[in-house]
Design a protein around this motif. Structure first.
Motif, short mmCIF file in Angstrom:
data_model
loop_
_atom_site.label_atom_id
_atom_site.label_comp_id
_atom_site.label_asym_id
_atom_site.label_seq_id
_atom_site.Cartn_x
_atom_site.Cartn_y
_atom_site.Cartn_z
N ALA A 1 0.83 -1.21 0.00
CA ALA A 1 0.00 0.00 0.00
C ALA A 1 0.86 1.26 0.00
N SER A 2 2.05 1.18 0.58
CA SER A 2 2.92 2.36 0.66
C SER A 2 3.39 2.82 -0.71
N SER A 3 3.28 1.96 -1.71
CA SER A 3 3.69 2.34 -3.07
C SER A 3 2.86 3.51 -3.57
N ALA A 4 1.66 3.70 -3.00
CA ALA A 4 0.80 4.80 -3.44
C ALA A 4 1.42 6.16 -3.14
N LEU A 5 2.31 6.22 -2.15
CA LEU A 5 2.92 7.49 -1.80
C LEU A 5 4.00 7.91 -2.78
N VAL A 6 4.54 6.96 -3.54
CA VAL A 6 5.61 7.27 -4.48
C VAL A 6 5.28 6.90 -5.92
N LEU A 7 4.21 6.16 -6.13
CA LEU A 7 3.82 5.76 -7.48
C LEU A 7 2.50 6.42 -7.86
N PRO A 8 2.51 7.45 -8.71
CA PRO A 8 1.27 8.10 -9.13
C PRO A 8 0.32 7.10 -9.79
N GLY A 9 -0.95 7.20 -9.47
CA GLY A 9 -1.94 6.31 -10.05
C GLY A 9 -2.27 5.13 -9.16
N MET A 10 -1.36 4.79 -8.27
CA MET A 10 -1.59 3.67 -7.37
C MET A 10 -2.24 4.18 -6.09
N SER A 11 -3.31 3.53 -5.67
CA SER A 11 -4.04 3.93 -4.48
C SER A 11 -3.75 2.96 -3.33
N GLY A 12 -3.20 3.49 -2.24
CA GLY A 12 -2.92 2.65 -1.09
C GLY A 12 -4.18 2.05 -0.52
N ALA A 13 -5.25 2.86 -0.44
CA ALA A 13 -6.52 2.35 0.08
C ALA A 13 -7.09 1.26 -0.83
N LEU A 14 -6.90 1.43 -2.14
CA LEU A 14 -7.39 0.42 -3.07
C LEU A 14 -6.61 -0.88 -2.93
#
Length: 272
Positions: free
Chosen positions: A156-169
């Motif tokens: 989920a932490s990838s959402a903080l550095v990867l645009p388009g990826m949602s940690g909540a999702l």
């Protein structure tokens, strides 16, 4: 104060399945500084990043804490217009990011780079069909469950550095989103610490990886980011359960206007 407020904005979106916090960081012009600061944490120069990350982190925590209740209210009572607005924000930003992307090449973009864009877009799109494949029970928190929660936080932490990826999702896909939110509300520390440690570990690893890609392969990385952002529009709309009316569709236009206005007034994305 502007770092604190932008941290709050990123924190708010981190609680919304389908919306990427790093996408908001890019739109607010803080993505580059955030990624660079995070990448310094695993180097001897970590002290340089602490002032920025401390203020940003407090803002993000405050925003996330507020969003658990505020955004949750809007998503439950006005789901369609709320998510449509987020979709419009992403769509409104894509043209500006495309201009930045083509500035990294003096030649015609090759087919392999278009393949990167399409692949990254489809990656986000097809991930939506995996939602709710697993429901997690943490009544009896075992070692295996703890490891799974740490792994979920890492992904989920990838959402903080990867645009388009949602940690909540991502947490929703893994069946841990509701568990994580309810555990946070009730201060179930074993679950919070397990997911939180995974998030911290993931941010430290992924930030350096993305920083490396931006330096070594800027064009391909930019196109991958555009693909992830484009796919996130589908992710946001796909997660809408309410009936989408004309009024809700209008919020896409509002989102586009908001980002376009920010761009024209120079309160916009800085270089990645």
């Amino acid at each position: 104060m502007h770092i604190f407020l932008r941290g709050m904005a990123v924190g708010v979106t981190e609680s919304v399945p389908g919306v990427s916090g790093s996408t908001v960081a890019i739109i607010l012009g803080i993505y580059n500084q955030l990624l660079y600061s995070l990448s310094l944490l695993t180097t001897p120069r970590r002290k340089e990043a602490l002032p920025f990350l401390f203020v940003f982190g407090i803002g993000m925590v405050c925003g996330f804490g507020m969003s658990i209740y505020i955004v949750d209210y809007f998503l439950h009572n006005f789901q369609a217009p709320t998510l449509m607005f987020f979709a419009g924000v992403v769509l409104g930003f894509l043209p500006d990011l495309w201009k930045e992307t083509i500035s990294h090449t003096a030649f015609k973009i090759k087919w392999k780079y278009w393949g990167i864009l399409v692949f990254s877009c489809l990656l986000v799109v097809f991930s939506q069909f995996l939602v709710d494949v697993k429901v997690l029970d943490v009544e009896q928190l075992s070692i295996v469950t703890c490891i799974f929660l740490i792994a979920a936080g890492f992904l989920a932490s990838s959402a903080l550095v990867l645009p388009g990826m949602s940690g909540a999702l991502i947490l929703t896909i893994l069946g841990t989103y509701e568990v994580a939110v309810q555990s946070l509300k009730s201060m179930n520390l074993p679950v919070v610490l397990a997911v939180g440690s995974g998030v911290i570990l993931g941010v430290l690893v992924m930030s350096r990886f993305i920083q490396f890609l931006l330096k070594r392969y800027p064009l391909g990385t930019y196109l991958a980011i555009i693909g992830l952002l484009s796919g996130s529009v589908f992710a946001i709309i796909y997660s809408i359960e309410d009936q989408v009316g004309i009024a809700s569709l209008g919020f896409i236009i509002i989102g586009i206007i908001v980002v376009t206005t920010l761009t024209k007034t120079k309160i916009k994305v800085s270089e990645l």
